[in-house]
Design a protein around this motif. Structure first.
Motif: not given
Lengths: 112, 120
Positions: B80-100
């Motif tokens: 599964f995939s993530l797209k996040l558009s129009s990013v700024t410095a505030a989107d700097t982060a560790v991104y985790y994928c997880a099972r719910l």
């Protein structure tokens, strides 16, 4: 959105002593199906979060029995009966009763 | 044993689109028991839920990000995939994928996380 508030922000604990973390939600976490979807995560330094407790008080697979959860409605508690060195990290409460899913701000458990 | 692995660029320029993929191994993404989601953690801060997707393609997004987020699933690749558009410095982060896990309504399995920095 349901706001999750944790206290304290930091909890210095002596090895072998108990620790307690509180979590309060801005509205009841009782779902229409009767369940309360409040869980606790542990995040050790440099590691991803790990599920400890689900539905208030159920320990997830492999979680030591020194961890316990309690509470109801809007007030919940995670207790560590005797803190060990490997318990150092940040603990988060989180709710899945309602979208968007939300997390508490975290409580750092450290050794005195 | 279930494993989740995030992959994608570690550096994204401001105003561009962040794209990440989570590959699931040791289990089927097509199971009816689970949602699959993305959570992020800015450096030194707490956890922030981005959104979740069911194998059928049904999605839930955080309203604070909804206008910029798309989560998709490819059951044939168990990804599964993530797209996040129009990013700024505030989107700097560790991104985790997880099972719910729907049964326990909790994220019961997490990837190791990937740091994405937004900078020119």
């Amino acid at each position: 959105d349901i706001v999750m508030t944790q206290t304290p922000l930091s909890s210095p604990v002596t090895l072998g002593q108990p620790a307690s973390i509180s979590c309060r939600s801005s509205q009841s976490l009782v779902h229409s199906d009767g369940n309360t979807y409040l869980s606790w995560l542990q995040q050790r330094p440099g590691q991803p979060p790990r599920l400890l407790i689900y539905k208030i008080s159920n320990r997830f697979s492999g979680v030591p029995d020194r961890f316990s959860g309690s509470g109801a409605g809007t007030d919940f508690t995670l207790k560590i009966s005797r803190v060990e060195a490997e318990d150092v990290g940040v603990y988060y409460c989180t709710q899945a009763t309602q979208f968007p899913l939300t997390f508490g701000g975290g409580t750092k458990v450290e050794i005195k | 044993q279930l494993q989740l692995q995030e992959s994608g660029p570690g550096l994204v320029k401001p105003s561009e689109t962040l794209s990440l993929t989570c590959t699931v191994s040791g289990g089927s993404i097509g199971s009816s028991t689970y949602y699959w989601g993305w959570i992020r953690q800015p450096p030194g801060k707490g956890l922030d839920w981005i959104g979740s997707i069911y194998y059928s393609g049904s999605t839930h997004y955080n309203p604070s990000l909804k206008s910029r987020v798309t989560i998709s699933v490819d059951t044939s690749k168990n990804q599964f995939s993530l797209k996040l558009s129009s990013v700024t410095a505030a989107d700097t982060a560790v991104y985790y994928c997880a099972r719910l896990n729907i049964t326990v309504a909790a994220h019961d399995s997490w990837g190791q996380g990937t740091l994405v920095t937004v900078s020119s």
